[in-house]
Design a protein around this motif. Structure first.
Motif, PDB file in Angstrom:
ATOM      1  N   MET A 143      15.782  77.187  63.526  1.00  0.00           N
ATOM      2  CA  MET A 143      15.758  76.951  64.973  1.00  0.00           C
ATOM      3  C   MET A 143      17.185  76.856  65.514  1.00  0.00           C
ATOM      4  O   MET A 143      17.523  77.444  66.540  1.00  0.00           O
ATOM      5  CB  MET A 143      14.987  75.648  65.253  1.00  0.00           C
ATOM      6  CG  MET A 143      14.910  75.261  66.700  1.00  0.00           C
ATOM      7  SD  MET A 143      13.850  73.807  66.965  1.00  0.00           S
ATOM      8  CE  MET A 143      14.685  72.546  66.002  1.00  0.00           C
ATOM      9  N   MET A 144      18.057  76.131  64.791  1.00  0.00           N
ATOM     10  CA  MET A 144      19.438  75.983  65.241  1.00  0.00           C
ATOM     11  C   MET A 144      20.220  77.286  65.109  1.00  0.00           C
ATOM     12  O   MET A 144      21.016  77.632  65.983  1.00  0.00           O
ATOM     13  CB  MET A 144      20.118  74.849  64.477  1.00  0.00           C
ATOM     14  CG  MET A 144      19.618  73.496  64.970  1.00  0.00           C
ATOM     15  SD  MET A 144      19.974  72.090  63.923  1.00  0.00           S
ATOM     16  CE  MET A 144      21.695  72.183  63.643  1.00  0.00           C
ATOM     17  N   GLU A 145      19.980  78.020  64.038  1.00  0.00           N
ATOM     18  CA  GLU A 145      20.663  79.299  63.858  1.00  0.00           C
ATOM     19  C   GLU A 145      20.291  80.266  64.970  1.00  0.00           C
ATOM     20  O   GLU A 145      21.154  80.935  65.540  1.00  0.00           O
ATOM     21  CB  GLU A 145      20.325  79.892  62.488  1.00  0.00           C
ATOM     22  CG  GLU A 145      21.204  81.076  62.147  1.00  0.00           C
ATOM     23  CD  GLU A 145      21.101  81.471  60.678  1.00  0.00           C
ATOM     24  OE1 GLU A 145      21.461  82.615  60.383  1.00  0.00           O
ATOM     25  OE2 GLU A 145      20.678  80.647  59.851  1.00  0.00           O
ATOM     26  N   GLU A 146      19.008  80.320  65.311  1.00  0.00           N
ATOM     27  CA  GLU A 146      18.554  81.186  66.404  1.00  0.00           C
ATOM     28  C   GLU A 146      19.277  80.811  67.699  1.00  0.00           C
ATOM     29  O   GLU A 146      19.746  81.678  68.442  1.00  0.00           O
ATOM     30  CB  GLU A 146      17.032  81.040  66.585  1.00  0.00           C
ATOM     31  CG  GLU A 146      16.480  81.835  67.755  1.00  0.00           C
ATOM     32  CD  GLU A 146      14.988  81.601  67.973  1.00  0.00           C
ATOM     33  OE1 GLU A 146      14.242  82.594  67.905  1.00  0.00           O
ATOM     34  OE2 GLU A 146      14.574  80.444  68.210  1.00  0.00           O
ATOM     35  N   TYR A 147      19.403  79.517  67.946  1.00  0.00           N
ATOM     36  CA  TYR A 147      20.064  79.057  69.172  1.00  0.00           C
ATOM     37  C   TYR A 147      21.555  79.406  69.164  1.00  0.00           C
ATOM     38  O   TYR A 147      22.067  80.030  70.100  1.00  0.00           O
ATOM     39  CB  TYR A 147      19.851  77.549  69.347  1.00  0.00           C
ATOM     40  CG  TYR A 147      20.602  76.997  70.526  1.00  0.00           C
ATOM     41  CD1 TYR A 147      20.215  77.306  71.830  1.00  0.00           C
ATOM     42  CD2 TYR A 147      21.714  76.184  70.351  1.00  0.00           C
ATOM     43  CE1 TYR A 147      20.915  76.818  72.922  1.00  0.00           C
ATOM     44  CE2 TYR A 147      22.413  75.683  71.440  1.00  0.00           C
ATOM     45  CZ  TYR A 147      22.014  76.008  72.721  1.00  0.00           C
ATOM     46  OH  TYR A 147      22.714  75.542  73.798  1.00  0.00           O
ATOM     47  N   PHE A 148      22.277  79.011  68.108  1.00  0.00           N
ATOM     48  CA  PHE A 148      23.720  79.251  68.062  1.00  0.00           C
ATOM     49  C   PHE A 148      24.065  80.739  68.054  1.00  0.00           C
ATOM     50  O   PHE A 148      25.072  81.151  68.613  1.00  0.00           O
ATOM     51  CB  PHE A 148      24.345  78.575  66.834  1.00  0.00           C
ATOM     52  CG  PHE A 148      24.456  77.084  66.947  1.00  0.00           C
ATOM     53  CD1 PHE A 148      25.130  76.496  68.002  1.00  0.00           C
ATOM     54  CD2 PHE A 148      23.890  76.250  65.987  1.00  0.00           C
ATOM     55  CE1 PHE A 148      25.245  75.110  68.119  1.00  0.00           C
ATOM     56  CE2 PHE A 148      23.995  74.865  66.094  1.00  0.00           C
ATOM     57  CZ  PHE A 148      24.664  74.300  67.155  1.00  0.00           C
ATOM     58  N   GLN A 149      23.238  81.525  67.416  1.00  0.00           N
ATOM     59  CA  GLN A 149      23.524  82.949  67.268  1.00  0.00           C
ATOM     60  C   GLN A 149      23.264  83.743  68.544  1.00  0.00           C
ATOM     61  O   GLN A 149      24.007  84.660  68.870  1.00  0.00           O
ATOM     62  CB  GLN A 149      22.669  83.514  66.135  1.00  0.00           C
ATOM     63  CG  GLN A 149      23.065  84.888  65.706  1.00  0.00           C
ATOM     64  CD  GLN A 149      22.366  85.272  64.404  1.00  0.00           C
ATOM     65  OE1 GLN A 149      21.518  84.566  63.886  1.00  0.00           O
ATOM     66  NE2 GLN A 149      22.733  86.406  63.876  1.00  0.00           N
TER      67      GLN A 149
END
Length: 193
Positions: free
Chosen positions: A95-101
């Motif tokens: 979830m965080m990777e999707e957001y940051f990326q």
């Protein structure tokens, strides 16, 4: 900055739920119970818009707080808390990777650490993770009121060296108790908004 309006807009788990108004965003990352919610509340002069909890691992979604209809603080799940299952941690990671990326409106990341302790391996990993996405980082070293004034520079130096902070990234001591560092935090944030 004088905050006249602050509200939680959505607790999101995927990009389909992110706000669509294209306002700039500042994300807040840090270990569970390090003081992210207290930092937000102190900055906006509210007691508990961002919920503080004595139970680590409480934030399990991306919480979007709209400030003065100008920008968002985005509180991401805390890390480093052992009682969260491995499966749950993997889900948060995605979830965080999707957001940051993918989030074009994300302007900077605040990494909240506890000045009293050397940054953990998780803190270093989060800093490296954010830098991988080429995002500016502001390290907020909370709980400043808990250490003697004469030791501050040594604690800040240790944090800077442990994180291997890049020259363009800021390290700011802060106290949610006394408000010390609040004006400096707003001044830094304005440069990204």
């Amino acid at each position: 900055m004088k905050v006249t309006n602050a509200e939680i807009v959505i607790s999101a788990v995927s990009k389909k739920q992110y706000p669509g108004d294209q306002l700039p965003e500042i994300a807040l990352a840090g270990r569970s119970n390090v003081g992210k919610s207290s930092f937000i509340n102190k900055l906006i002069n509210r007691k508990n818009l961002a919920r503080t909890s004595s139970k680590p691992g409480k934030t399990q979604t991306l919480n979007f707080y709209k400030i003065n209809d100008l920008f968002y603080f985005v509180d991401v799940p805390g890390y480093g808390y052992a009682k969260v299952s491995k499966k749950e941690r993997v889900k948060w990671g995605r979830m965080m990777e999707e957001y940051f990326q993918n989030r074009k409106t994300l302007k900077a990341v605040i990494l909240v650490t506890d000045i009293r302790h050397e940054p953990t391996r998780d803190d270093v990993q989060m800093y490296d993770f954010v830098k991988y996405f080429e995002l500016p980082v502001i390290v907020i070293a909370t709980k400043l009121d808990k250490i003697p004034k004469g030791k501050r520079q040594a604690y800040l130096k240790r944090a800077r060296e442990t994180l291997q902070l890049e020259a363009e990234d800021a390290l700011l001591p802060f106290s949610a108790e006394t408000g010390e560092g609040k004006d400096e935090a707003w001044a830094l944030l304005k440069t990204y908004l």
